[in-house]
Design an enzyme around this catalytic site. Structure first.
Site, PDB file in Angstrom:
ATOM      1  CB  SER A  83      39.812  39.601  47.149  1.00 27.77           C
ATOM      2  OG  SER A  83      41.014  38.911  46.852  1.00 27.77           O
ATOM      3  CE  LYS A  84      38.376  43.189  39.231  1.00 26.41           C
ATOM      4  NZ  LYS A  84      37.627  42.317  38.320  1.00 26.41           N
ATOM      5  CB  VAL A  85      43.983  42.508  43.476  1.00 24.36           C
ATOM      6  CG1 VAL A  85      45.453  42.280  43.132  1.00 24.36           C
ATOM      7  CG2 VAL A  85      43.427  43.705  42.689  1.00 24.36           C
TER       8      VAL A  85
END
Length: 337
Positions: free
Chosen positions: A331-333
């Site tokens: 995931s991005k974060v």
């Protein structure tokens, strides 16, 4: 999306360089007037690779020893670390992860000089640091960081240029947007035939090129599900050599500078052992396989080199039947303690 964002890096860097000029100058004056006994970086993932580059510049140009902080010393062990007379630099795209935010808050509360090179200027990390310097990469949609990594390298180089008060490095930074645009047009298609069917790869650099070897290995894993390990050219004979067999792929980043000659010699030796070497070197190296773009000064070469790599990495992911914008399990974060 990954390719589009990578190619937008030149515009993002131009935007960053056009802003916060006096803020960086002020930070440079602060750093020159402060005596540091310790300098630390705080980061994870691609941001940690950017921190490696920044640390190298600080040590090579300013003579300060820089270490990467194991964040769990603060977040989990609650170790009583000495904080005064310390420079602590955090690098982050999101500025959200507790294990990056908490150490910066801890060191600032203890009297350290804290700097955050962060894309989200409204993030907890930006609020925790005394000096929050925006990357100005814009919102990054692709899970695999590209433009935020490049703008992190540039922000770190800006910090060093102002700290050192070096006009040559400052001029080199000003020329980066055009150099990045040119780098984005690099043709590394020769790597695709070698890497599309590959199961593993070693990525090699040394000195100032080692951080981009680390970053490239991570991107191979993230976007192409390719088992990749990064090694310093000085370390590859201390064990990793045992993995080399006929056809084993190696990507070697031989950027300009004092480490280049040794990396070129290593490429020749590995070819002699049967490895399938992809030697990335500037245009004046006749035996190169991939042409490395160059910047106005060798210390900025890694910034344009990784731009050329990102274009190839996006193409490689597609050639392997994958989607670089949707790496599995990622995931991005990422929030860790």
């Amino acid at each position: 999306m990954m390719l589009k964002e990578a190619l937008s890096a030149s515009e993002c860097v131009a935007l960053q360089l056009a802003h916060d000029v006096e803020r960086y100058a002020e930070l440079g004056r602060k750093l020159r007037s402060t005596s540091f006994t310790t300098a630390l970086t705080v980061a994870r993932g691609s941001s940690d690779h950017a921190s490696n580059y920044i640390a190298y510049l600080i040590m090579a140009r300013l003579g300060r020893i820089v270490a990467s902080l194991p964040m769990s010393l603060v977040t989990l062990h609650k170790s009583p670390l000495m904080t005064r007379d310390t420079l602590t630099i955090a690098v982050s795209q999101s500025g959200q992860s507790p294990d990056v935010v908490e150490p910066i808050r801890y060191f600032r509360d203890g009297g350290a000089t804290t700097v955050a090179l962060v894309n989200d200027i409204d993030s907890p990390l930006a609020q925790a640091a005394e000096w929050a310097m925006p990357l100005r990469a814009g919102k990054e949609q692709s899970v695999a960081a590209t433009k935020s990594f490049i703008t992190s390298l540039v922000a770190g180089a800006r910090l060093v240029a102002q700290w050192q008060n070096d006009p040559e490095l400052q001029d080199g930074l000003a020329a980066l947007p055009e150099a990045l645009h040119t780098a984005g047009q690099s043709d590394w298609s020769a790597a695709l035939d070698v890497l599309a069917p590959a199961r593993n790869i070693m990525v090699v650099g040394r000195g100032i090129s080692f951080p981009i070897a680390l970053e490239s290995a991570l991107k191979f894993k993230e976007t192409s599900a390719l088992q990749a390990e990064a090694f310093s050219g000085a370390e590859i004979k201390h064990g990793p050599m045992a993995l080399i067999e006929e056809g084993y792929p190696l990507l070697i980043f031989a950027t300009r500078g004092p480490t280049q000659a040794g990396l070129l010699a290593l490429a020749d030796e590995m070819r002699g052992r049967g490895a399938r070497v992809l030697l990335a070197a500037p245009a004046d190296v006749a035996r190169r396989d991939l042409t490395l773009p160059v910047a106005a000064t060798p210390d900025l070469d890694p910034i344009v080199a990784i731009q050329a790599f990102y274009v190839m990495a996006a193409q490689l992911s597609a050639a392997r039947g994958l989607d670089p914008d949707r790496p599995r399990h990622l995931s991005k974060v990422t929030k860790t303690n």
